[in-house]
Design an enzyme around this catalytic site. Structure first.
Site, PDB file in Angstrom:
ATOM      1  N   ASP A  29       0.844  -1.186   0.000  1.00  0.00           N
ATOM      2  CA  ASP A  29       0.000   0.000   0.000  1.00  0.00           C
ATOM      3  C   ASP A  29       0.890   1.251   0.000  1.00  0.00           C
ATOM      4  O   ASP A  29       1.857   1.318   0.758  1.00  0.00           O
ATOM      5  CB  ASP A  29      -0.914  -0.003   1.230  1.00  0.00           C
ATOM      6  N   ILE A  30       0.550   2.233  -0.831  1.00  0.00           N
ATOM      7  CA  ILE A  30       1.368   3.455  -0.894  1.00  0.00           C
ATOM      8  C   ILE A  30       1.136   4.367   0.315  1.00  0.00           C
ATOM      9  O   ILE A  30       1.916   5.282   0.545  1.00  0.00           O
ATOM     10  CB  ILE A  30       1.139   4.235  -2.208  1.00  0.00           C
ATOM     11  N   ASN A  86     -13.446  -3.057   2.226  1.00  0.00           N
ATOM     12  CA  ASN A  86     -14.477  -2.025   2.291  1.00  0.00           C
ATOM     13  C   ASN A  86     -15.431  -2.204   1.115  1.00  0.00           C
ATOM     14  O   ASN A  86     -15.021  -2.663   0.045  1.00  0.00           O
ATOM     15  CB  ASN A  86     -13.838  -0.637   2.230  1.00  0.00           C
ATOM     16  N   GLY A  92     -16.275   3.004   3.001  1.00  0.00           N
ATOM     17  CA  GLY A  92     -14.897   3.461   2.920  1.00  0.00           C
ATOM     18  C   GLY A  92     -14.146   3.015   1.679  1.00  0.00           C
ATOM     19  O   GLY A  92     -12.932   3.218   1.579  1.00  0.00           O
ATOM     20  N   GLN A  93     -14.831   2.428   0.705  1.00  0.00           N
ATOM     21  CA  GLN A  93     -14.156   1.976  -0.513  1.00  0.00           C
ATOM     22  C   GLN A  93     -13.856   3.177  -1.404  1.00  0.00           C
ATOM     23  O   GLN A  93     -14.768   3.919  -1.774  1.00  0.00           O
ATOM     24  CB  GLN A  93     -15.029   0.958  -1.263  1.00  0.00           C
ATOM     25  N   HIS A  99     -10.694  -5.372  -3.205  1.00  0.00           N
ATOM     26  CA  HIS A  99      -9.325  -5.575  -2.743  1.00  0.00           C
ATOM     27  C   HIS A  99      -9.341  -5.768  -1.239  1.00  0.00           C
ATOM     28  O   HIS A  99     -10.198  -5.252  -0.538  1.00  0.00           O
ATOM     29  CB  HIS A  99      -8.419  -4.407  -3.137  1.00  0.00           C
ATOM     30  N   HIS A 101      -7.165  -5.337   2.196  1.00  0.00           N
ATOM     31  CA  HIS A 101      -6.009  -4.772   2.893  1.00  0.00           C
ATOM     32  C   HIS A 101      -5.548  -5.799   3.918  1.00  0.00           C
ATOM     33  O   HIS A 101      -6.373  -6.385   4.631  1.00  0.00           O
ATOM     34  CB  HIS A 101      -6.403  -3.498   3.657  1.00  0.00           C
TER      35      HIS A 101
END
Length: 113
Positions: A29-30, A86, A92-93, A99, A101
């Site tokens: 994750d960035i 999410n 919260g998507q 995907h 997390h």
């Protein structure tokens, strides 16, 4: 298609990928929220969890989970980790391509906030 994750899957946008097979990819994750924070997602575009099809995507959903579990262990999270998916804006998507997390190597709290 104008999907950020589809562009990552096809290589148009770079990502720090560290796992890929014929069905899923995983990358860091960035905006990491833990010492270990990566995403696992299907190569197939599925916008939200609500769009999963029981007859077509059951094996894919299981593969995402098993891949996340294996990678968490490989990333040193055998003592515990959190997985989050999410769904839609209220959930919260922010990228509408399912995907997962995976966060680890820090104490997680509940509720998350």
């Amino acid at each position: 298609m104008d999907c950020l994750f589809c562009k990552i899957v096809c290589g148009d946008i770079p990502a720090r990928k560290f796992c890929e097979d014929d069905q899923v990819i995983a990358f860091h994750d960035i905006s990491a929220q833990a010492p270990v924070h990566f995403l696992v997602l299907p190569k197939k575009h599925i916008a939200t969890l609500n769009d999963l099809s029981e007859e077509n995507d059951k094996l894919l959903a299981g593969h995402i989970l098993v891949t996340a579990q294996r990678l968490a262990r490989e990333q040193g999270c055998q003592d515990g980790f959190r997985v989050v998916m999410n769904c839609n804006d209220l959930g919260g998507q922010t990228v509408h391509h399912i995907h997962m997390h995976v966060l680890g190597q820090r104490q997680m709290h509940w509720p998350p906030g």
